[in-house]
Design an enzyme around this catalytic site. Sequence first.
Site, mmCIF file in Angstrom:
data_model
loop_
_atom_site.group_PDB
_atom_site.id
_atom_site.type_symbol
_atom_site.label_atom_id
_atom_site.label_comp_id
_atom_site.label_asym_id
_atom_site.label_seq_id
_atom_site.Cartn_x
_atom_site.Cartn_y
_atom_site.Cartn_z
ATOM 1 N N GLU A 159 41.302 16.934 43.903
ATOM 2 C CA GLU A 159 41.985 15.782 44.517
ATOM 3 C C GLU A 159 41.546 15.604 45.975
ATOM 4 O OE1 GLU A 159 43.894 13.209 44.504
ATOM 5 O OE2 GLU A 159 45.889 13.515 45.369
ATOM 6 N N THR B 177 43.635 5.545 49.900
ATOM 7 C CA THR B 177 44.511 6.559 50.493
ATOM 8 C C THR B 177 44.036 6.934 51.891
ATOM 9 O OG1 THR B 177 45.033 7.424 48.320
ATOM 10 C CG2 THR B 177 45.443 8.891 50.158
HETATM 11 N N1 HSE Z 1 51.126 11.987 50.269
HETATM 12 C C1 HSE Z 1 49.934 11.236 50.113
HETATM 13 C C2 HSE Z 1 49.935 10.062 51.074
HETATM 14 C C3 HSE Z 1 49.873 10.731 48.696
HETATM 15 O O1 HSE Z 1 50.950 9.351 51.097
HETATM 16 O O2 HSE Z 1 48.980 9.860 51.799
HETATM 17 C C4 HSE Z 1 48.627 9.967 48.392
HETATM 18 O O3 HSE Z 1 47.576 10.826 48.115
#
Ligand code: HSE
Length: 310
Positions: free
Chosen positions: A132, A185
Amino acid sequence: MSNSIRVFAPASVANVAVGFDILGFALDKPGDEIKVGFSDQQGLRITAITGADGKLPLVVEKNTAGFAAQQLLKHLNKEDIGIDMEIHKKMPFGSGLGSSAASAAAGVVAVNALLGYPLNKQELLHFAVLGEQIADGAYHADNVAPSLLGGMILIRNNSDLDVHQLPIPDDLYAAVVHPDVEVLTKDARDVLSDQVCLKKCIEQGGNLAAFILGLMNSDFELISRSLHDVIIEPQRAQLIPNFYDVKEAAVTAGALGCSISGAGPSIFALCQGEETGRAVGQAMQSVFSRAGIENQLYLSNINRDGAVVL
Ligand code: HSE
């Protein structure tokens, strides 16, 4: 491909409003499927990817599922074994539904099953998180852990992968709406300030603790009062068109709370009961539809199984 194994790993909702990078839950659907089998050629190869419009790399080291599985094989000293992998994407990526995490989770579970289960799921977690990490550069398990293990997961510490299953009220449903816009992201992380004001930190801490207490006691009113993100959501809302209108529609239709799913653009609402979940989901969808934005609704109980061999 011989002795082939097929694995499904579900989508997930990370952050859950009050737990940035440390809270996530798995959905029943959608999810990704990965098939692996032995081959005569040495090493791991990705032989096919479907459902990704050619946007995902076949190169093992650049692919979340491939890299995760390769790291697992390295750990087991089995890098030379010939394994072919097919990746069947069954959910949009860049969606906030944990697509890359689902592939990474499915990849390690599939290879582990093919090799006769040398590790348990908890031990696989590190390798799935490494996969990931290729997607956004950060080592966090809030999508991978629920996708792999199922349930609602609290991560006390991402470096140690100290992860814990939280209790889930039976009647808790999630309505998740994915608008057809892409938010990467990495971009959604770049907009975040690295400073948090003390007042907001205290507020968020209270909400996180009370949300967990609400889950433990099936106290839906407490869950509802707690589901407010005062730190991350205000910084990311601008990345999602019509976010506040969608949120208002969800709450008006009876949602316990509503916020950004992971890094967005999907938006989730937690609801008591499937019927309310459907009404909430449709109310959220209609805001996007009125704005001319294509969207899909995923209505789901909280998935307790995570990645499974089919
Ligand atoms: N916690 C992460 C974010 C989740 O909000 O950036 C997405 O990968």
